[in-house]
Enzyme design. Sequence first.
Site, PDB file in Angstrom:
ATOM      1  N   HIS A 138       7.273 -14.840 -15.711  1.00  0.00           N
ATOM      2  CA  HIS A 138       6.530 -14.442 -16.915  1.00  0.00           C
ATOM      3  C   HIS A 138       5.130 -13.976 -16.559  1.00  0.00           C
ATOM      4  O   HIS A 138       4.611 -14.263 -15.483  1.00  0.00           O
ATOM      5  CB  HIS A 138       6.461 -15.603 -17.910  1.00  0.00           C
ATOM      6  CG  HIS A 138       7.700 -15.746 -18.742  1.00  0.00           C
ATOM      7  ND1 HIS A 138       7.870 -16.755 -19.638  1.00  0.00           N
ATOM      8  CD2 HIS A 138       8.830 -15.005 -18.810  1.00  0.00           C
ATOM      9  CE1 HIS A 138       9.060 -16.642 -20.215  1.00  0.00           C
ATOM     10  NE2 HIS A 138       9.661 -15.584 -19.723  1.00  0.00           N
ATOM     11  N   ASP A 151       4.282 -19.624 -23.577  1.00  0.00           N
ATOM     12  CA  ASP A 151       5.270 -20.477 -22.912  1.00  0.00           C
ATOM     13  C   ASP A 151       5.053 -21.980 -23.046  1.00  0.00           C
ATOM     14  O   ASP A 151       5.733 -22.745 -22.352  1.00  0.00           O
ATOM     15  CB  ASP A 151       5.285 -20.152 -21.404  1.00  0.00           C
ATOM     16  CG  ASP A 151       5.906 -18.797 -21.123  1.00  0.00           C
ATOM     17  OD1 ASP A 151       6.432 -18.202 -22.059  1.00  0.00           O
ATOM     18  OD2 ASP A 151       5.853 -18.370 -19.961  1.00  0.00           O
ATOM     19  N   SER A 175      13.873 -12.196 -20.703  1.00  0.00           N
ATOM     20  CA  SER A 175      12.605 -12.430 -21.386  1.00  0.00           C
ATOM     21  C   SER A 175      11.497 -11.482 -20.942  1.00  0.00           C
ATOM     22  O   SER A 175      10.432 -11.483 -21.527  1.00  0.00           O
ATOM     23  CB  SER A 175      12.159 -13.877 -21.177  1.00  0.00           C
ATOM     24  OG  SER A 175      11.952 -14.124 -19.811  1.00  0.00           O
TER      25      SER A 175
END
Lengths: 189, 164
Positions: free
Chosen positions: A95, A133, A55
């Site tokens: 992330h 997210d 990701s």
Amino acid sequence: MFADELKTLRRLGVRHVLLQILNFVSVLASGLMIWKGLGLITNTESPIVVVLSGSMEPAFYRGDLLFLTNPPNQRYQTGDITVYKIPGADIPIVHRVLETHDLVNKDKDLVAASPLAQKQLLLTKGDNNHIDDIELYQGLEWLERKHIVGKVRGFLPYVGYVTIAMNDFPQLKYALLGGLGLLALVQRE
Amino acid sequence: MGSTCLMVLLGAIALSSFLFTADPKGTIGVSSIQVFPGNARRYANKNQDFTFVNFNLTADLAPLFNWNTKQLFLYVSAEYENKQGVRNEVVIWDRIVRRKEDAQLNIAGRNKYVFRDLSASFKDAPPAHYSLKYNVMPYVGVLTYGEAARTTDAVPFPERQDLS
């Protein structure tokens, strides 16, 4: 095949075997000490993590190694790449921070001792994902400092792939451990 | 032995990045800004304000590329304090640059990501600054950050326009 090794073992005696076991254990113990010491210095529970998903491509690929710190006196900023762990989820996620909101104390008489005494709300997103997210937060609206394991400061490619391979093929793990153990036992010096 | 040699080499490459201290600067300006009502996932079924920003970017970030630069992560961030005193940083646009040839920016862009406030309203929020920031991501070594441009004057939020 192992006859030679067995013969040398018998010749060297019990003391030698015990000494080798002690050596082996001390290697394990110093490894653990280094890991925990790094954790103390960097203020995170896991100072080194392996990337498990795509990701964050093309920045990080599966198997890349990331080095984290989590300075207790620094707020998170947009653009920081954080590793966070949602309660109930067992895999930490790497992330990038998309939004930060530094809240103020409702109580006017209180003065914050440090900028970090105030709550900070965070929203993150993977570079390779199209949306943020929120879906990953399992019902939480925002991330907070308590969910963050650390932020990424250093990068080493590919090296972590060994651990992924060991997870995918457990036999490899046992073969490697067994091999190392045997080597430690029969080594001469 | 081979792995030690490799590690030393990688360490040297990682350290060499500190010799490159490029600090390129560019400009960023907001060409138009509008606020409209709407609703979305967060605070479902509650009307909230969305800000739409058009901006112009010029910057030459090619100096940030050296032999250990894998990619640049560029982002435009809005910084403001809302009426309640909450300090906010919201990324409204980003781009990944992987080649030196693509590092000359001359962009007229608009926000990629929704821009809203915690209080669901931008009414009476003080003006916001907009900045272009970058994250240099190496092949091996330390990640670095910098700011390439910032609006000279803060940009006020306009009155909400109601959709008829």
